[in-house]
Design a protein around this motif. Structure first.
Motif, mmCIF file in Angstrom:
data_model
loop_
_atom_site.group_PDB
_atom_site.id
_atom_site.type_symbol
_atom_site.label_atom_id
_atom_site.label_comp_id
_atom_site.label_asym_id
_atom_site.label_seq_id
_atom_site.Cartn_x
_atom_site.Cartn_y
_atom_site.Cartn_z
ATOM 1 N N TYR A 43 0.753 -1.131 -0.008
ATOM 2 C CA TYR A 43 -0.198 -0.135 -0.066
ATOM 3 C C TYR A 43 0.878 1.297 0.086
ATOM 4 C CZ TYR A 43 -3.845 3.000 1.362
ATOM 5 O OH TYR A 43 -4.837 3.998 1.252
ATOM 6 N N PRO A 44 0.590 2.260 -0.951
ATOM 7 C CA PRO A 44 1.478 3.398 -1.035
ATOM 8 C C PRO A 44 1.519 4.111 0.573
ATOM 9 C CG PRO A 44 0.109 3.446 -3.015
ATOM 10 C CD PRO A 44 -0.321 2.279 -1.911
ATOM 11 N N SER A 45 3.008 4.381 0.762
ATOM 12 C CA SER A 45 3.059 5.064 2.021
ATOM 13 C C SER A 45 3.924 6.160 1.884
ATOM 14 C CB SER A 45 3.717 4.124 3.128
ATOM 15 O OG SER A 45 4.919 3.663 2.735
ATOM 16 N N THR A 46 4.059 6.947 2.807
ATOM 17 C CA THR A 46 4.682 8.496 2.495
ATOM 18 C C THR A 46 6.176 8.164 3.368
ATOM 19 O OG1 THR A 46 2.896 9.741 3.009
ATOM 20 C CG2 THR A 46 4.926 10.746 3.280
ATOM 21 N N PRO A 47 7.187 8.269 2.279
ATOM 22 C CA PRO A 47 8.542 8.300 2.773
ATOM 23 C C PRO A 47 9.170 9.223 3.673
ATOM 24 C CG PRO A 47 8.552 8.330 0.691
ATOM 25 C CD PRO A 47 7.367 8.237 1.014
ATOM 26 N N ALA A 48 10.127 9.214 4.354
ATOM 27 C CA ALA A 48 10.815 10.132 4.874
ATOM 28 C C ALA A 48 11.380 11.296 3.859
ATOM 29 C CB ALA A 48 11.920 9.759 6.005
ATOM 30 N N THR A 49 11.117 12.462 4.424
ATOM 31 C CA THR A 49 12.282 13.554 3.448
ATOM 32 C C THR A 49 13.580 13.897 4.488
ATOM 33 O OG1 THR A 49 10.237 14.493 2.471
ATOM 34 C CG2 THR A 49 12.159 15.777 2.603
ATOM 35 N N VAL A 50 14.533 13.711 3.977
ATOM 36 C CA VAL A 50 15.724 13.953 4.582
ATOM 37 C C VAL A 50 16.765 15.283 3.887
ATOM 38 C CG1 VAL A 50 15.720 11.868 5.595
ATOM 39 C CG2 VAL A 50 16.926 12.142 3.593
ATOM 40 N N ALA A 256 -2.345 0.704 15.730
ATOM 41 C CA ALA A 256 -1.981 0.858 14.560
ATOM 42 C C ALA A 256 -0.939 -0.221 14.097
ATOM 43 C CB ALA A 256 -1.509 2.356 14.402
ATOM 44 N N GLY A 257 -0.938 -0.637 12.754
ATOM 45 C CA GLY A 257 -0.147 -1.466 12.038
ATOM 46 C C GLY A 257 0.260 -0.972 10.612
ATOM 47 N N GLU A 258 1.373 -1.206 10.261
ATOM 48 C CA GLU A 258 1.911 -0.633 8.845
ATOM 49 C C GLU A 258 3.055 -1.925 8.410
ATOM 50 O OE1 GLU A 258 3.657 3.079 6.644
ATOM 51 O OE2 GLU A 258 3.116 3.550 8.841
ATOM 52 N N GLU A 259 2.831 -1.971 7.298
ATOM 53 C CA GLU A 259 3.784 -2.656 6.551
ATOM 54 C C GLU A 259 4.615 -1.828 5.575
ATOM 55 O OE1 GLU A 259 1.261 -4.430 2.673
ATOM 56 O OE2 GLU A 259 2.620 -5.691 3.814
ATOM 57 N N GLY A 270 10.013 7.075 7.589
ATOM 58 C CA GLY A 270 8.889 7.626 7.253
ATOM 59 C C GLY A 270 7.963 6.835 8.465
ATOM 60 N N ALA A 271 7.758 5.590 8.366
ATOM 61 C CA ALA A 271 6.846 4.761 9.059
ATOM 62 C C ALA A 271 7.160 4.870 10.356
ATOM 63 C CB ALA A 271 6.780 3.307 8.490
#
Length: 376
Positions: A43-50, A256-259, A270-271
Motif C-alpha cells: 500500500y503506498p506510504s509516505t517515505p521520510a524527507t531528509v 495501528a499497524g503498517e507494512e 517515514g513509518a
C-alpha cells in the motif's frame, strides 16, 4: 522550520518503484516467493524527507553496519570469535531507519540475537561491540555476553536475547515506565518511546500477543518492529503462520499497524516517524512490519542451502545501501567521491576496532561472578 530553511532534501515517491530496485514480474514472483509479491503490492506510504546531512548520516550508519558485519565474518572464520554469530547483512535499512528516527540516550531499544548493528545504530562504539564479540573486558557487556547479549545502559540498549521474544516483555516494561513516570509521578518530560525488534518467527509465540494486548490496553509508547526476513532459521514464514501479513494482527488489539519495504531506509524512517509521533502523543503502540531479507545464512554456522538462488539474487538487487547511494547521487545531495570517502572512513574505524579488541584484556578469572547480582 520549513524544508526551505533546512536546505536541499531528498524523498522518494510512494510505492516500491521509487527505490531504484527492479520490480518483480509474475514469473519472477513465482521464483522468489510471496515476499516479493507483497513488496510489489505494498500500500503506498509516505517515505521520510531528509536533508543532505541526514542522508549522509543514514548512509554512514548503514555502511558501518555492513562493513562491521563483514569483518565479523572474517574474524569468525579466522578463529578469533567463538559461539553463535548471527549477521545482519541486508537488513540495515530497518535498524538505521527506526533507530536514527528516535532520540539517542532518551528513547529505549530492545534487540534480538542479531544485535550487532542495532547496538551500533544506538551509538555503542564499534570498539565496545567488537570487544564484546571477542569476549574482552572492554566489551559493552564486559565480555560476559558475547554476540547475542549486547547491552549498554549508557546508550539505552536493553539487551540482545538468545531466545526469540525474550526482549519484547523487557521493552514493554520500559514503555510502561515512561508512561508511569508521566501519568502517576507527574513527570511531564517523560515521553520516551521504546522500540522492540524481533523477527517473523517470534510472531507465532505467546509473548508477542500478550505484550500487544498489554501495550494496547495501557496505550504504551512502544514500536513493535517486525524484521520479517522471510525465514525463521530454515522455516519459510509463509509455511509457519496462518496469516503471514503480521502488521494486520495489530487491528485485533485496536492499535495501528503498517507494512513497509524494509529494504528502503526512507520508507522505514517515514513509518517510524509516524509511529513515534503517535506514541509521544499518548496514542499508543504500533506494529511496524518491515519486509526485508538477510543476505547471509541464519548464522555463520549455517551453509544457507535451503534458500533458492533466484530468491537470493532477487533480494541482492534490492541492496538498501546501494539504493540510498543512488538516491543521494541522483538528487545531487552527495557525489560518488563523497560516499567513497565515507566508506574509507568506515573501513578505518572497523580496522581500528578489531585492533583494539585483539589487544584488549581478558576478563579476570576472579571476577567470574561479578555482574550477576546487584552491587553496592
Amino acid at each position: 522550520m520549513t524544508q526551505a530553511d533546512m536546505g536541499p532534501d531528498i524523498t522518494a515517491a510512494s510505492g516500491t518503484a521509487a527505490t531504484g530496485a527492479p520490480s518483480c514480474s509474475a514469473d519472477a514472483t513465482s521464483l522468489v516467493g510471496a515476499h516479493a509479491e507483497r513488496l510489489e503490492n505494498l500500500y503506498p506510504s509516505t517515505p521520510a524527507t531528509v536533508t543532505r546531512e541526514e542522508g549522509l548520516m543514514l548512509y554512514r550508519d548503514m555502511t558501518l553496519g555492513r562493513r562491521f558485519e563483514d569483518k565479523c565474518a572474517e574474524m569468525y572464520y579466522r578463529g578469533k570469535m567463538f559461539g553463535f554469530v548471527h549477521l545482519y547483512n541486508g537488513q540495515e535499512a530497518v535498524s538505521t531507519g527506526v533507530i536514527k528516527a528516535m532520540k539517542m540516550q532518551h528513547d529505549w531499544f530492545c534487540s534480538t540475537y542479531r544485535d550487532h548493528v542495532h547496538a551500533l545504530s544506538c551509538g555503542v562504539p564499534a570498539r565496545e561491540v567488537m570487544s564484546e564479540l571477542f569476549g574482552k573486558e572492554t566489551g559493552c557487556s564486559k565480555g560476559r555476553g558475547g554476540s547475542m547479549h549486547l547491552f549498554s545502559k549508557e546508550h539505552h540498549l536493553l539487551g540482545g536475547y538468545a531466545f526469540i521474544g525474550e526482549g519484547i516483555p523487557v521493552a514493554l516494561g520500559a514503555a510502561f515506565t515512561s508512561r508511569y513516570k508521566r501519568d502517576a509521578l507527574g513527570d511531564a518530560s517523560s515521553d520516551a518511546v521504546t522500540a522492540a525488534f524481533f523477527g517473523d518467527g517470534t510472531c507465532n509465540i505467546g509473548q508477542f500477543y500478550e505484550c500487544l494486548n498489554m501495550a494496547a490496553l495501557w496505550k504504551l509508547p512502544i514500536l513493535f518492529v517486525v524484521e520479517n526476513n522471510k525465514w525463521a532459521i530454515g522455516m519459510d514464514h509463509n509455511r509457519a503462520t496462518s496469516d503471514p501479513e503480521i502488521w494486520r494482527k495489530a487491528a485485533a488489539f485496536g492499535m495501528a499497524g503498517e507494512e513497509v519495504d524494509g529494504m528502503d531506509v526512507l520508507a522505514v524512517r517515514g513509518a517510524a516517524q509516524r509511529a513515534i509521533e503517535r506514541a509521544r502523543a499518548g496514542e499508543g503502540p504500533t506494529v511496524l512490519e518491515c519486509l526485508t531479507y538477510r543476505f547471509r545464512g541464519h548464522s555463520l554456522a549455517d551453509p544457507d542451502e535451503l534458500r533458492a538462488e533466484a530468491e537470493k539474487e532477487f533480494w541482492a538487487k534490492r541492496d538498501p545501501i546501494k539504493a540510498l547511494a543512488a538516491r543521494l547521487i541522483d538528487q545531487g545531495l552527495a557525489s560518488a567521491e563523497e560516499l567513497k570517502a565515507i566508506e574509507k572512513e568506515i573501513d578505518a574505524e572497523v580496522a581500528d576496532c578489531v585492533e583494539f579488541a585483539l589487544a584488549a584484556p581478558e576478563p579476570k578469572p576472579e571476577e567470574l561472578t561479578r555482574y550477576i547480582w546487584a552491587e553496592d
